[in-house]
Design a protein around this motif. Structure first.
Motif, PDB file in Angstrom:
ATOM      1  N   ALA A   1      15.220  48.014 -21.218  1.00  0.00           N
ATOM      2  CA  ALA A   1      14.673  46.696 -20.877  1.00  0.00           C
ATOM      3  C   ALA A   1      14.646  46.546 -19.359  1.00  0.00           C
ATOM      4  O   ALA A   1      15.466  47.138 -18.654  1.00  0.00           O
ATOM      5  CB  ALA A   1      15.531  45.604 -21.505  1.00  0.00           C
ATOM      6  N   GLU A   2      13.722  45.764 -18.876  1.00  0.00           N
ATOM      7  CA  GLU A   2      13.680  45.447 -17.448  1.00  0.00           C
ATOM      8  C   GLU A   2      14.913  44.611 -17.104  1.00  0.00           C
ATOM      9  O   GLU A   2      15.408  43.849 -17.942  1.00  0.00           O
ATOM     10  CB  GLU A   2      12.404  44.666 -17.112  1.00  0.00           C
ATOM     11  CG  GLU A   2      11.131  45.455 -17.322  1.00  0.00           C
ATOM     12  CD  GLU A   2      10.990  46.605 -16.342  1.00  0.00           C
ATOM     13  OE1 GLU A   2      11.453  46.492 -15.196  1.00  0.00           O
ATOM     14  OE2 GLU A   2      10.416  47.638 -16.741  1.00  0.00           O
ATOM     15  N   ALA A   3      15.371  44.737 -15.874  1.00  0.00           N
ATOM     16  CA  ALA A   3      16.579  44.035 -15.442  1.00  0.00           C
ATOM     17  C   ALA A   3      16.459  42.526 -15.659  1.00  0.00           C
ATOM     18  O   ALA A   3      17.395  41.882 -16.168  1.00  0.00           O
ATOM     19  CB  ALA A   3      16.883  44.344 -13.976  1.00  0.00           C
ATOM     20  N   GLU A   4      15.336  41.951 -15.290  1.00  0.00           N
ATOM     21  CA  GLU A   4      15.151  40.499 -15.433  1.00  0.00           C
ATOM     22  C   GLU A   4      15.211  40.077 -16.894  1.00  0.00           C
ATOM     23  O   GLU A   4      15.772  39.034 -17.233  1.00  0.00           O
ATOM     24  CB  GLU A   4      13.811  40.062 -14.820  1.00  0.00           C
ATOM     25  CG  GLU A   4      13.687  40.313 -13.332  1.00  0.00           C
ATOM     26  CD  GLU A   4      13.329  41.767 -12.989  1.00  0.00           C
ATOM     27  OE1 GLU A   4      12.750  42.497 -13.829  1.00  0.00           O
ATOM     28  OE2 GLU A   4      13.662  42.187 -11.868  1.00  0.00           O
ATOM     29  N   GLU A   5      14.633  40.889 -17.771  1.00  0.00           N
ATOM     30  CA  GLU A   5      14.645  40.594 -19.203  1.00  0.00           C
ATOM     31  C   GLU A   5      16.073  40.647 -19.752  1.00  0.00           C
ATOM     32  O   GLU A   5      16.487  39.784 -20.524  1.00  0.00           O
ATOM     33  CB  GLU A   5      13.754  41.602 -19.923  1.00  0.00           C
ATOM     34  CG  GLU A   5      13.637  41.379 -21.401  1.00  0.00           C
ATOM     35  CD  GLU A   5      12.701  42.378 -22.065  1.00  0.00           C
ATOM     36  OE1 GLU A   5      12.023  41.956 -23.011  1.00  0.00           O
ATOM     37  OE2 GLU A   5      12.651  43.560 -21.659  1.00  0.00           O
ATOM     38  N   ALA A   6      16.825  41.655 -19.322  1.00  0.00           N
ATOM     39  CA  ALA A   6      18.219  41.791 -19.759  1.00  0.00           C
ATOM     40  C   ALA A   6      19.049  40.603 -19.282  1.00  0.00           C
ATOM     41  O   ALA A   6      19.875  40.070 -20.031  1.00  0.00           O
ATOM     42  CB  ALA A   6      18.805  43.099 -19.241  1.00  0.00           C
TER      43      ALA A   6
END
Length: 156
Positions: free
Chosen positions: A85-90
């Motif tokens: 997952a992308e960092a922002e999504e996580a």
């Protein structure tokens, strides 16, 4: 205190906190925790989030000494593929910042998988919900509190 610690206190489980001064230049948070606290990297587990091909997010908890096998995670979750997952999504999904994502006290419960190597250990360390904070607890308590399932998630 962090939502992870609050969840543990509310559940009344046995746990211990270990704090250390996080170095912002450190590229690998889990390895930094193991090194700074003098712990085996096989006992310190990182919390990673992946996006499954069916759109769900999944949490993988694996030793910092090993690499997550995304195919193994996908199989464990009943999907065909997974990607990190992308960092922002996580961060949005868990309520924690990257490097401090705890498997405990997340904003919403996600499908969670703990690497089977944890079964052989009396206790493991996971992020306490912020960089520089680790929680020591029994794998069985982590499984119970997160609803995680055991699976072989690492590759050599």
């Amino acid at each position: 205190m962090t939502p992870a610690v609050k969840q543990l206190e509310k559940a009344g489980v046995d746990f211990a906190l270990a704090e250390y001064e996080h170095d912002p230049r450190s590229p690998a948070y889990g390895e930094e925790a193991a090194r700074t606290l003098g712990l085996s990297p096989d006992e310190v587990f990182k919390t990673l989030l992946a996006r499954l091909d069916d759109g769900r997010l999944a949490v993988a908890i694996v030793p910092v000494s090993r690499k997550l096998d995304l195919k193994a995670l996908a199989r464990a979750a009943g999907a065909r593929k997974a990607q990190m997952a992308e960092a922002e999504e996580a961060q949005r999904a868990t309520g924690y910042v990257v490097g401090g994502i705890s498997p405990l006290g997340q904003k919403r419960r996600l499908a969670t998988f703990l690497d089977a190597s944890a079964e052989a250990l009396a206790a493991i360390h996971v992020s306490g919900g912020r960089r520089g904070l680790e929680i020591r607890l029994a794998p069985s308590d982590l499984l119970r509190l997160t609803g995680a399932r055991l699976a072989t998630l690492v590759r050599d």
